[in-house]
Write a protein that holds these residues in place. Sequence first.
Motif, PDB file in Angstrom:
ATOM      1  N   LEU A  41      -4.412   3.229   6.851  1.00 31.16           N
ATOM      2  CA  LEU A  41      -3.370   2.886   5.885  1.00 31.16           C
ATOM      3  C   LEU A  41      -3.172   4.013   4.858  1.00 31.16           C
ATOM      4  CD1 LEU A  41      -1.390   0.801   4.685  1.00 31.16           C
ATOM      5  CD2 LEU A  41      -3.318  -0.108   3.361  1.00 31.16           C
ATOM      6  N   LYS A  44      -1.171   6.767   6.433  1.00 30.67           N
ATOM      7  CA  LYS A  44       0.242   6.415   6.571  1.00 30.67           C
ATOM      8  C   LYS A  44       0.960   6.511   5.229  1.00 30.67           C
ATOM      9  CE  LYS A  44      -0.301   3.350  10.551  1.00 30.67           C
ATOM     10  NZ  LYS A  44      -0.205   1.947  11.032  1.00 30.67           N
ATOM     11  N   GLU A  45       0.290   5.998   4.158  1.00 29.29           N
ATOM     12  CA  GLU A  45       0.899   6.050   2.835  1.00 29.29           C
ATOM     13  C   GLU A  45       1.080   7.508   2.380  1.00 29.29           C
ATOM     14  OE1 GLU A  45       2.040   3.804   0.683  1.00 29.29           O
ATOM     15  OE2 GLU A  45       1.730   2.132   2.056  1.00 29.29           O
ATOM     16  N   THR A  48       3.963   9.030   4.213  1.00 32.43           N
ATOM     17  CA  THR A  48       5.231   8.504   3.688  1.00 32.43           C
ATOM     18  C   THR A  48       5.635   9.231   2.411  1.00 32.43           C
ATOM     19  OG1 THR A  48       4.773   6.324   4.635  1.00 32.43           O
ATOM     20  CG2 THR A  48       6.408   6.432   2.867  1.00 32.43           C
ATOM     21  N   LYS A  49       4.641   9.424   1.501  1.00 32.25           N
ATOM     22  CA  LYS A  49       4.926  10.146   0.260  1.00 32.25           C
ATOM     23  C   LYS A  49       5.327  11.593   0.553  1.00 32.25           C
ATOM     24  CE  LYS A  49       4.171   7.403  -3.312  1.00 32.25           C
ATOM     25  NZ  LYS A  49       2.903   7.381  -4.025  1.00 32.25           N
ATOM     26  N   TYR A  67       5.090   4.703  -8.192  1.00 25.24           N
ATOM     27  CA  TYR A  67       3.637   4.529  -8.139  1.00 25.24           C
ATOM     28  C   TYR A  67       3.154   3.661  -9.296  1.00 25.24           C
ATOM     29  CZ  TYR A  67      -1.299   5.556  -8.761  1.00 25.24           C
ATOM     30  OH  TYR A  67      -2.661   5.441  -8.953  1.00 25.24           O
ATOM     31  N   GLU A  76      -2.092   0.438  -5.582  1.00 29.24           N
ATOM     32  CA  GLU A  76      -1.247   1.447  -4.936  1.00 29.24           C
ATOM     33  C   GLU A  76      -2.084   2.666  -4.583  1.00 29.24           C
ATOM     34  OE1 GLU A  76       2.479   3.118  -3.620  1.00 29.24           O
ATOM     35  OE2 GLU A  76       1.465   1.196  -3.707  1.00 29.24           O
ATOM     36  N   VAL A  77      -1.680   3.342  -3.505  1.00 30.94           N
ATOM     37  CA  VAL A  77      -2.376   4.536  -3.047  1.00 30.94           C
ATOM     38  C   VAL A  77      -2.015   5.713  -3.943  1.00 30.94           C
ATOM     39  CG1 VAL A  77      -2.734   6.126  -1.125  1.00 30.94           C
ATOM     40  CG2 VAL A  77      -2.384   3.678  -0.687  1.00 30.94           C
TER      41      VAL A  77
END
Length: 455
Positions: A41, A44-45, A48-49, A67, A76-77
Amino acid sequence: MKIRSRLTLLFTLITATILLAFASVIYISAKENREKEFYSLLRKEALTKANLFFNAKVEIQTLQDIYRSNRQILNEVEVAIYDSSFNLLYHDAVDIDFVKETPEMLNNIYQKGEIKFYQEDWQVIGFRYGFQNKDYIITAAAYDQYGYSKLNSLMKNIFVVFIVSILFLYIAGLYFSKKAFDPVKEMTNKVKIISATNLDLRLNNNGNKDELSELAGTFNEMLNRLENSFDAQKNFVSNISHELRTPLAAIITELELSINKERTIEEYKTAILNALNDAKKLVRISNSLLDLAKASYDPSEIVFKSVRIDEILMDARQQVQKANPNYKIDIAFEQEFENDHQISVNGNEYLLKVAFANLMENGCKFSKEHQCSVSVQFNDENIKLKFTDKGIGISEDDLQNIFTPFYRGLNKQFAEGSGIGLSLTQKTIQLHKGSISVQSTQGEGTIFTIELPHI
């Protein structure tokens, strides 16, 4: 501790160990899966960023606002982007900066391509990212509150289920062990009331082919042997009392009559002779009883060695003829023997001599000519002896009981005896792992056949 309690505890302990191992495997597997899924995860995050930053050209402030907004309601990542020279290009929250990347860390990521590690309870991933032929370094970190919550919930559930299962297993173990040992308890209670006065009682056998049925059957067989032994002992005591009382009463009567009044020398001699004969009868009965006791010993208590049958037969004949000079006993060997093994057995010389002497004496005693013949045959397996006489014979009814101690058939009218000799002979032959059989016709004679194995 009773076996029932031990089995219950052992069953519970084994099952608890299996459950604990199974629960540990589930928990460890869930923990590893949570870690792998959360690292996936994070990646993936981070990607995406990076796509929003490089491809979509979204403004840095906008990304940071997103964020901070998300961080208020969920974990939040936190993402940071560096170029290949380790210059910071983007960071979700520089003021927070939980990871606090160092040049050494960034260099390690760049060299290895990807690293994963924990910082306190936060999971961190760092990897090399390529865009338009340039390499960048991206880090992402977050705290998996949802995953840890699931693990804690799983741990609590495992603990509760484990405790409940152990209690249930212990109670079930007590119940089933009670059911399993109920027949044992019943057998124990039944055995407690069995004594010498009620040896006819037997344990119940449920008919199943299990260990308890086998135990009950074995115990019942033992009770049968004990009952037979007690009955034999009672009969033995009764018979021996009668056998000893008769000559003792005769001796006492002769002596009392002798002292009642003055008698002649001849009368005194007659009384003394009668008492002497009765005393000799007592001695014969006593000797027979001692021999019978010896033959009833545990075989391990009797000395066995290699003995020659021909020598024992000669000694037995000499013993019988010494007591009865008018007895004629013939011994014939139907084969020539070439070595001692052919004519030898592993046995007790004394008991065999007593057994052979009994058969010789009976053969002579119950025939008018006082004559008996013994034939000897042998082969590789055994030696066969036949004791033959031409006497009065034995009736069919008596043949079934002649080996019973103290049994006297119709032949007691022909000659005296104690009824011990044939029983002693049978015990001796059985002690030597041999066999004895009898054939007889009234008025024609009797043949006793003995087979003894070689050494």
